[in-house]
Write a protein that holds these residues in place. Structure first.
Motif, PDB file in Angstrom:
ATOM      1  N   MET B   1     -13.365 -10.784  -8.677  1.00 32.42           N
ATOM      2  CA  MET B   1     -12.263 -10.899  -8.143  1.00 32.42           C
ATOM      3  C   MET B   1     -10.871 -11.524  -8.709  1.00 32.42           C
ATOM      4  O   MET B   1      -9.759 -10.677  -8.216  1.00 32.42           O
ATOM      5  N   ARG B   2     -11.353 -12.252  -9.628  1.00 31.00           N
ATOM      6  CA  ARG B   2      -9.531 -12.870 -10.584  1.00 31.00           C
ATOM      7  C   ARG B   2      -9.601 -11.459 -11.314  1.00 31.00           C
ATOM      8  O   ARG B   2      -8.099 -10.623 -11.200  1.00 31.00           O
ATOM      9  N   ASN B   3     -10.189 -10.651 -11.986  1.00 32.53           N
ATOM     10  CA  ASN B   3      -9.757  -9.497 -12.718  1.00 32.53           C
ATOM     11  C   ASN B   3      -9.469  -8.272 -11.718  1.00 32.53           C
ATOM     12  O   ASN B   3      -8.115  -7.991 -11.567  1.00 32.53           O
ATOM     13  N   LEU B   4      -9.956  -8.098 -10.166  1.00 33.63           N
ATOM     14  CA  LEU B   4      -9.604  -7.619  -9.903  1.00 33.63           C
ATOM     15  C   LEU B   4      -8.107  -7.449  -9.120  1.00 33.63           C
ATOM     16  O   LEU B   4      -6.793  -7.102  -9.234  1.00 33.63           O
ATOM     17  N   ILE B   5      -7.298  -8.895  -8.867  1.00 32.43           N
ATOM     18  CA  ILE B   5      -6.450  -8.953  -8.750  1.00 32.43           C
ATOM     19  C   ILE B   5      -5.260  -8.950 -10.108  1.00 32.43           C
ATOM     20  O   ILE B   5      -4.398  -8.929  -9.625  1.00 32.43           O
ATOM     21  N   ALA B   6      -5.672  -9.524 -11.281  1.00 31.68           N
ATOM     22  CA  ALA B   6      -5.218  -8.976 -12.657  1.00 31.68           C
ATOM     23  C   ALA B   6      -4.727  -7.950 -12.578  1.00 31.68           C
ATOM     24  O   ALA B   6      -3.832  -7.471 -13.083  1.00 31.68           O
ATOM     25  N   PHE B   7      -5.681  -7.271 -12.684  1.00 28.28           N
ATOM     26  CA  PHE B   7      -6.078  -5.670 -12.663  1.00 28.28           C
ATOM     27  C   PHE B   7      -4.413  -4.847 -11.898  1.00 28.28           C
ATOM     28  O   PHE B   7      -3.384  -4.899 -11.719  1.00 28.28           O
ATOM     29  N   LEU B   8      -4.807  -5.130 -10.024  1.00 28.81           N
ATOM     30  CA  LEU B   8      -4.002  -4.922  -9.435  1.00 28.81           C
ATOM     31  C   LEU B   8      -2.469  -5.299  -9.218  1.00 28.81           C
ATOM     32  O   LEU B   8      -1.395  -4.534  -9.198  1.00 28.81           O
ATOM     33  N   TRP B   9      -2.223  -6.710 -10.178  1.00 30.64           N
ATOM     34  CA  TRP B   9      -1.319  -7.414 -10.109  1.00 30.64           C
ATOM     35  C   TRP B   9      -0.446  -6.396 -11.413  1.00 30.64           C
ATOM     36  O   TRP B   9       0.618  -6.004 -11.594  1.00 30.64           O
ATOM     37  N   LYS B  10      -0.745  -6.013 -12.522  1.00 31.98           N
ATOM     38  CA  LYS B  10      -0.691  -5.104 -14.122  1.00 31.98           C
ATOM     39  C   LYS B  10      -0.103  -4.355 -13.797  1.00 31.98           C
ATOM     40  O   LYS B  10       0.696  -3.945 -13.945  1.00 31.98           O
ATOM     41  N   ASN B  11      -0.351  -3.389 -13.110  1.00 25.30           N
ATOM     42  CA  ASN B  11      -0.252  -2.026 -12.177  1.00 25.30           C
ATOM     43  C   ASN B  11       0.623  -2.027 -10.160  1.00 25.30           C
ATOM     44  O   ASN B  11       0.255  -0.896 -10.012  1.00 25.30           O
ATOM     45  N   TYR B  12       0.736  -3.244 -10.685  1.00 30.77           N
ATOM     46  CA  TYR B  12       1.777  -3.229  -8.352  1.00 30.77           C
ATOM     47  C   TYR B  12       2.247  -1.502  -8.391  1.00 30.77           C
ATOM     48  O   TYR B  12       2.558  -1.722  -7.428  1.00 30.77           O
ATOM     49  N   PHE B  13       3.390  -2.061  -9.571  1.00 27.47           N
ATOM     50  CA  PHE B  13       3.826  -0.638  -9.520  1.00 27.47           C
ATOM     51  C   PHE B  13       3.372   0.617  -9.175  1.00 27.47           C
ATOM     52  O   PHE B  13       3.891   1.527  -7.743  1.00 27.47           O
ATOM     53  N   PHE B  14       2.063   1.492  -9.759  1.00 22.78           N
ATOM     54  CA  PHE B  14       1.621   2.173  -8.748  1.00 22.78           C
ATOM     55  C   PHE B  14       1.049   2.348  -7.759  1.00 22.78           C
ATOM     56  O   PHE B  14       1.454   3.086  -7.601  1.00 22.78           O
ATOM     57  N   PHE B  15       0.364   1.222  -7.918  1.00 21.75           N
ATOM     58  CA  PHE B  15      -0.034   0.838  -5.700  1.00 21.75           C
ATOM     59  C   PHE B  15       0.891   0.737  -5.143  1.00 21.75           C
ATOM     60  O   PHE B  15       0.557   1.184  -4.262  1.00 21.75           O
ATOM     61  N   LEU B  16       2.192  -0.389  -5.530  1.00 21.19           N
ATOM     62  CA  LEU B  16       3.314   0.445  -4.296  1.00 21.19           C
ATOM     63  C   LEU B  16       3.669   1.754  -4.043  1.00 21.19           C
ATOM     64  O   LEU B  16       3.751   1.297  -2.806  1.00 21.19           O
ATOM     65  N   PHE B  17       4.090   2.242  -4.940  1.00 25.02           N
ATOM     66  CA  PHE B  17       4.119   3.825  -5.124  1.00 25.02           C
ATOM     67  C   PHE B  17       3.162   3.800  -4.013  1.00 25.02           C
ATOM     68  O   PHE B  17       3.253   4.953  -3.094  1.00 25.02           O
ATOM     69  N   VAL B  18       1.944   4.282  -4.377  1.00 27.90           N
ATOM     70  CA  VAL B  18       0.822   4.844  -3.489  1.00 27.90           C
ATOM     71  C   VAL B  18       0.564   4.049  -1.548  1.00 27.90           C
ATOM     72  O   VAL B  18       0.808   4.628  -1.135  1.00 27.90           O
ATOM     73  N   ALA B  19       1.142   2.929  -2.107  1.00 29.94           N
ATOM     74  CA  ALA B  19       1.322   2.010  -0.415  1.00 29.94           C
ATOM     75  C   ALA B  19       2.194   2.656  -0.251  1.00 29.94           C
ATOM     76  O   ALA B  19       2.045   3.345   1.701  1.00 29.94           O
ATOM     77  N   LEU B  20       3.288   2.601  -0.482  1.00 30.28           N
ATOM     78  CA  LEU B  20       4.594   3.412   0.427  1.00 30.28           C
ATOM     79  C   LEU B  20       4.764   4.731   1.099  1.00 30.28           C
ATOM     80  O   LEU B  20       4.711   5.567   1.810  1.00 30.28           O
ATOM     81  N   GLU B  21       4.399   5.693  -0.416  1.00 31.60           N
ATOM     82  CA  GLU B  21       3.299   6.555   0.055  1.00 31.60           C
ATOM     83  C   GLU B  21       2.575   6.891   1.488  1.00 31.60           C
ATOM     84  O   GLU B  21       2.658   8.080   1.937  1.00 31.60           O
ATOM     85  N   VAL B  22       1.480   6.447   1.684  1.00 27.47           N
ATOM     86  CA  VAL B  22       0.749   6.328   2.507  1.00 27.47           C
ATOM     87  C   VAL B  22       1.137   5.665   3.784  1.00 27.47           C
ATOM     88  O   VAL B  22       1.349   6.812   4.998  1.00 27.47           O
ATOM     89  N   VAL B  23       2.516   5.352   3.384  1.00 25.11           N
ATOM     90  CA  VAL B  23       3.248   4.856   5.222  1.00 25.11           C
ATOM     91  C   VAL B  23       4.159   6.457   5.184  1.00 25.11           C
ATOM     92  O   VAL B  23       3.873   6.500   6.275  1.00 25.11           O
ATOM     93  N   ALA B  24       4.665   6.670   4.440  1.00 19.02           N
ATOM     94  CA  ALA B  24       5.210   7.404   4.914  1.00 19.02           C
ATOM     95  C   ALA B  24       4.622   9.316   4.921  1.00 19.02           C
ATOM     96  O   ALA B  24       5.428   9.546   5.828  1.00 19.02           O
ATOM     97  N   TYR B  25       3.290   9.058   4.476  1.00 17.89           N
ATOM     98  CA  TYR B  25       2.932  10.219   5.209  1.00 17.89           C
ATOM     99  C   TYR B  25       2.086   9.924   6.715  1.00 17.89           C
ATOM    100  O   TYR B  25       2.299  10.702   7.593  1.00 17.89           O
TER     101      TYR B  25
END
Lengths: 167, 276
Positions: B1-25
């Motif tokens: 779990m901690r690894n997952l959070i660390a992974f998400l945090w490290k690549n947050y730029f990409f995931f935030l991008f995907v999240a915003l595009e999904v919202v826009a979609y």
């Protein structure tokens, strides 16, 4: 810096919805000049702020054009490309904090390549999302190119005008 | 779990991008693809007021043109008044005639924003629910057809222009009486495309195109434009006809929203048929 960016946000939004959305250039030319906001965000802008402010800019334009989501998606995509493009485009100068991505700090050739790529990417997403199919791809591409040219001319003119003023 | 959070945090730029595009979609799917189910859009009153303020200014610049159009229209209405006619027949009739039921109701409205340069164009009117406007009412001018209302708020309404990727209007050739479908290909705002006219029909340049009235939205026989050019692709059995619009969509100032008072009844009939 932050205050300047917020003012730029408002001014560009108003310019877009009140002027550029109403000026009839040609049915192929729709300059999405508000991209200038994304182009000119400072280098040190945090990733989340870059994405969110671009998303917000696009969404604000959408509210006025009855096209909810389309400009937001295109702007977010443009913002996402920006950091990668900085790495790709080598500059003689370092991207030190305090300098802005403009002609004044990084030279005409750098800025031209930077603006051209981002504007083209933005317009491609924008127009394909607006049509929402690939049937008339050629016409859409025609539209993308014509509008990109118009936008980049406006961006370069604005750059030239404001650089002169500050000297 | 901690690894997952660390992974998400490290690549947050990409995931935030995907999240915003999904919202826009989702915004695009919900608000653009199904035009009529618009939830949040620019018809809300605050934005309407901004447009109205801006429009007051641009209207001032085009007053003379608007005046001319209005006076022409006035003249036409004077021509239609009973005083302008002489009564020839001597047959008795009842004033309170039940032979005629009112079918269409016209409500005048002013255009407060308009566009012709986008692929999907919309207009905004200064009348809304309070004035009796409803979604799916037709919008016409004295010269021809403009579009249909897709969304109303209390004081404003949004109109999907004929110049829109999602607009399909059932029309017919006035002489031949053949029915086809009119849409806009996005190139020139003065030209529309008429399809589904079979190849055996004789057409000539200058033929009049009018609404068919089959959609239950537009009254029958409203002027749309004239045939400018036509061709049949090899092996095709239908024409592709270029229609020059009678309305200059770049200068519309006053329009009429038309309500088909019998529309519900017609739709009810269609539904019953499907249910059977």
């Amino acid at each position: 810096m932050a205050g300047k960016t917020i003012i730029r946000f408002i001014v560009l939004l108003l310019l877009q919805v009140l002027v550029f959305n109403n000026v009839d250039f040609n049915s192929y030319v729709y300059p999405a000049f508000y991209v200038y906001f994304i182009l000119l965000l400072p280098f040190e802008t945090a990733g989340w702020l870059l994405l969110l402010s671009s998303f917000l800019m696009g969404l604000s334009v959408d509210f006025f054009t009855n096209s909810l989501g389309i400009n937001a998606a295109a702007s977010t995509f443009t913002a996402f490309l920006r950091p990668a493009l900085f790495k790709l485009l080598k500059s003689k100068k370092e991207y030190v904090p305090g300098i802005t991505p403009g002609i004044k700090d990084l030279g005409f050739r750098w800025f031209f390549a930077y603006a051209l790529i981002l504007i083209f990417a933005h317009h491609s997403v924008l127009f394909f999302l607006e049509i929402f199919n690939f049937n008339d791809a050629l016409q859409t591409i025609h539209r993308i190119i014509a509008s990109s040219v118009a936008t980049i001319i406006l961006v370069l003119l604005t750059q030239a005008f404001f650089n002169k003023k500050e000297k | 779990m901690r690894n997952l959070i660390a992974f998400l945090w490290k690549n947050y730029f990409f995931f935030l991008f995907v999240a915003l595009e999904v919202v826009a979609y989702f915004l695009i799917i919900n608000n653009n693809f199904y035009q009529r189910r618009v939830i949040i859009n620019s018809t809300n009153d605050m934005l309407g007021n901004v447009f109205e303020g801006f429009d007051n200014f641009s209207e001032y610049l085009s007053l003379s043109k608007a005046n001319r159009i209005l006076s022409e229209e006035n003249a036409r209405f004077y021509n239609m008044r009973p005083e302008s006619f002489i009564k020839n027949d001597t047959t008795t009739f009842f004033i309170d005639d039940t032979l005629y039921n009112r079918r269409f109701k016209y409500i005048a409205a002013k255009v407060i924003s308009n566009s012709v340069t986008r692929r999907n164009n919309y207009l905004k009117l200064d009348k809304g629910r309070n004035h009796g406007l409803k979604p799916d009412m037709a919008v016409i001018t004295s010269d021809g057809v403009v579009g249909q209302i897709i969304e109303v708020s209390d004081n404003f309404s949004s109109v999907m222009s004929i110049l829109n990727n999602n607009s399909r209007i059932s029309v017919k050739l006035k002489n031949a009486n053949h029915v086809g479908s009119l849409f806009w290909d996005g190139t020139d705002y003065r030209m529309g495309t008429l399809v589904d006219i079979p190849s055996h029909v004789l057409i000539s340049k200058g033929d009049t195109v009018v609404t068919s009235g089959f959609s239950h939205i537009f009254p029958e026989g409203k002027y749309i434009g004239i045939v400018e050019d036509f061709n049949i692709g090899t092996g095709d059995s239908f024409y592709s006809i270029g229609v020059k619009f009678s309305v200059d969509y770049n200068k519309i100032y006053y329009v009429y929203a038309v309500e088909n008072l019998l529309r519900d009844e017609l739709l009810q009939l269609d539904e019953n048929k499907i249910a059977e």
